[in-house]
Enzyme design. Structure first.
Site, PDB file in Angstrom:
ATOM      1  NE  ARG A 188     -18.228  21.526 -28.659  1.00 19.59           N
ATOM      2  CZ  ARG A 188     -19.185  20.610 -28.422  1.00 19.59           C
ATOM      3  NH1 ARG A 188     -19.356  20.107 -27.229  1.00 19.59           N
ATOM      4  NH2 ARG A 188     -19.968  20.176 -29.399  1.00 19.59           N
ATOM      5  CG  ASP A 248     -26.085  22.262 -29.010  1.00 14.46           C
ATOM      6  OD1 ASP A 248     -26.703  21.289 -29.503  1.00 14.46           O
ATOM      7  OD2 ASP A 248     -25.261  22.139 -28.095  1.00 14.46           O
ATOM      8  CG  ASN A 285     -30.006  19.640 -31.095  1.00 20.97           C
ATOM      9  OD1 ASN A 285     -29.392  19.936 -30.074  1.00 20.97           O
ATOM     10  ND2 ASN A 285     -30.652  18.498 -31.220  1.00 20.97           N
ATOM     11  CE  LYS A 286     -23.926  16.645 -30.742  1.00 20.02           C
ATOM     12  NZ  LYS A 286     -22.617  17.287 -30.922  1.00 20.02           N
TER      13      LYS A 286
END
Lengths: 353, 353
Positions: A89, A236, A246-247
């Site tokens: 990731r 993140d 972030n998402k």
């Protein structure tokens, strides 16, 4: 209930398979770094803090395997395992942090590989324990921003499942609830992988926190009509200027909150800060398989034409100007992020990169 | 291919069952006002212009039935049919407009009920024909705002399926494509009912327009990174000040476009304008069944806990300040909407309410 832990009897890493929630609570066991990489890539485990711990255990498992097989080029093999773990990731910084914290304890010149494996496993376990303590502190710090009676829009999953326990933004909501504050959560479903509807709603049920699921699109409706007091999410990666990676969807949610003067609260451990990157636009945004967008079914009907193509960026960048408060385990930052964060991170070099 | 039309042989209204797309193109036939209400409520037919035509045919079918049964209180029964047609979707103004345009031709004192039924059916068919002409004009007008090479984010479905043919915003894109302009559409999926992924993507395939599906959350990512030149959507109701009541998610999309200086284009027939309402906040926003949010499956797994509750507002309000251009069949308005629209609507009272 721990999201990820060392199973001493099996000598394996045990983690909740988050792909099967909320339908079924079941576990997977990893016995190699490769298996951990695969679990990360397929999102059996996800969430910035949990990824840090998974990365650390992945290195420990790789070292354990090498200590048994004892190849001459064991250190090169270890480095290569670390690389694939990190690349499973690319966006979340905690993963690389967890990997490197364990790797840095392994001496390439050492010949006691069993000892090195023991050290690696101890360090990974320590990271897991620290994660619980850090996230507990995050929960306490973040809960101070929640008032009795608040309705909160929450994005993605940032609860216990995103860490070893507690998580980040949702931990603060859970702590406020445990303090007796009446909170109501509008859980946005968080397309494409629906971590809100699947995981955060499930966690709300575990802790008895009142909630309703909304589509991501409906957040604007509720922000505009005065029914929401706060917006909470995790990160993140947070860059030196305070931009939040972030998402995907965090950016539009934050814009809509700011347009309606609703505070935007981002909760993350100091380990999610990446001072090596000036701003969010420099961060590589992972694009995930289009199948995540296209594979839904509604009443048994596939939701897209058979040949449809999709784009699927997993994250977006929320510029620091949209953030009202950055909640860290070291304290809450309300402005001048770039100055204050350096003090936090530099004072405790073991927490930084 | 017409979304809705009169089937003269069967003496029934024939419409595409949009719930089964993109999997299957199949039709339903209605022989009463009640069946049309049901088709509207369950969204077998949807889209502001199509709802106007459906409402008109619904009244015609109700009058046809009454002309056969000849109850003494036929006009009260007709009014009650009209009322349930209007209430089957409360937010879109075209539905009430279509219903009332047919109803206004029926004389309560008249005894020739067959004649009244004939008049009603002729008027409904005329509305359907006008819809095609109006939407063709919308397509021509809207295409002027599209440049060769544009990438356009499009919300919900506003194509042929949203009207009798052509539709509104998507009609403009289709016309630009037919003119030879190279356009690329980022089709946002449009949760909860996924009209983007299901219907707009299907229409793109029919016309050979290049497209990719994105989640609603990903729109902000693409608007922010400079890859998008325009945002296009339709309207379920436009109030006197230019506020746009449209499919939920339109507001956040427009905010993100404005924040990145991307033009926001709203395309609608004059019949979608409701001068009786000052601004969008006065419009009743339909809340639809929570099942629309919760009933998805991903890889065979239900996306929410078994007992989960959801909220499901179907529309939101985009304040006029966020709209760059209102494209109508009478012309394009770029500012001072509230002044200019009155001129358009009042000059042609038969088009207004």
């Amino acid at each position: 209930l721990r999201t990820i832990e060392w199973d001493a009897e099996r000598k394996q890493v045990k983690m909740i398979d988050q792909r099967l929630l909320p339908g079924r609570l079941s576990y997977i066991y990893c016995q190699s770094g490769e298996q951990v990489s695969h679990a990360i890539k397929t999102m059996a485990i996800r969430g910035a803090p949990a990824l840090g711990v998974a990365g650390a255990f992945g290195v420990a498992l790789a070292m354990l395997e090498l200590s048994q097989k004892r190849p001459v080029d064991w250190y090169e093999k270890l480095l290569s395992s670390c690389k694939s773990l990190e690349e499973s990731r690319p966006t979340a910084v905690n993963l690389a942090w967890g990997v490197n914290r364990v790797l840095s304890l392994i001496n390439p010149q050492h010949s006691d590989l069993e000892g090195a494996a023991r050290i690696a496993l101890e360090e990974a376990s320590r990271i897991a324990e620290e994660d619980v303590a850090t996230n507990m502190q995050l929960a306490i710090n973040g809960s101070a921003l929640i008032d009795d009676g608040d309705t909160i829009i929450h994005h993605c999953n940032t609860g216990a499942l995103a860490g070893v326990d507690w998580g980040t933004a949702f931990g603060a909501i859970r702590f406020a609830h445990e303090q007796g504050k009446r909170v109501h959560v509008l859980v946005d479903e968080t397309r494409p992988r629906l971590q809100g509807a699947r995981l955060t709603a499930w966690e709300c049920e575990q802790y008895g926190i009142p909630y309703e699921i909304i589509t991501d699109n409906a957040a604007g409706y509720y922000l505009r009509n005065g029914r929401v007091q706060k917006v909470f999410f995790g990160a993140d990666r947070v860059t030196a200027n305070g931009d939040v990676v972030n998402k995907v969807g965090t950016y539009m949610l934050s814009l809509a909150a700011q347009a309606n003067k609703i505070p935007v609260v981002c909760v993350f451990p100091i380990t999610s800060v990446d001072l090596s990157v000036d701003n969010g636009d420099e961060v590589e945004i992972e694009e995930r398989p289009m199948d995540e967008v296209l594979s839904l079914e509604m009443n048994g009907v596939k939701i897209a034409p058979a040949n449809a193509k999709a784009r699927n960026p997993a994250f977006d960048v929320t510029p620091f100007q949209l953030i009202t408060a950055w909640v860290t385990d070291k304290g809450i930052i309300r402005s001048q992020f770039s100055q204050i964060i350096k003090r936090y991170v530099y004072n405790k070099p073991s927490d930084g990169k």
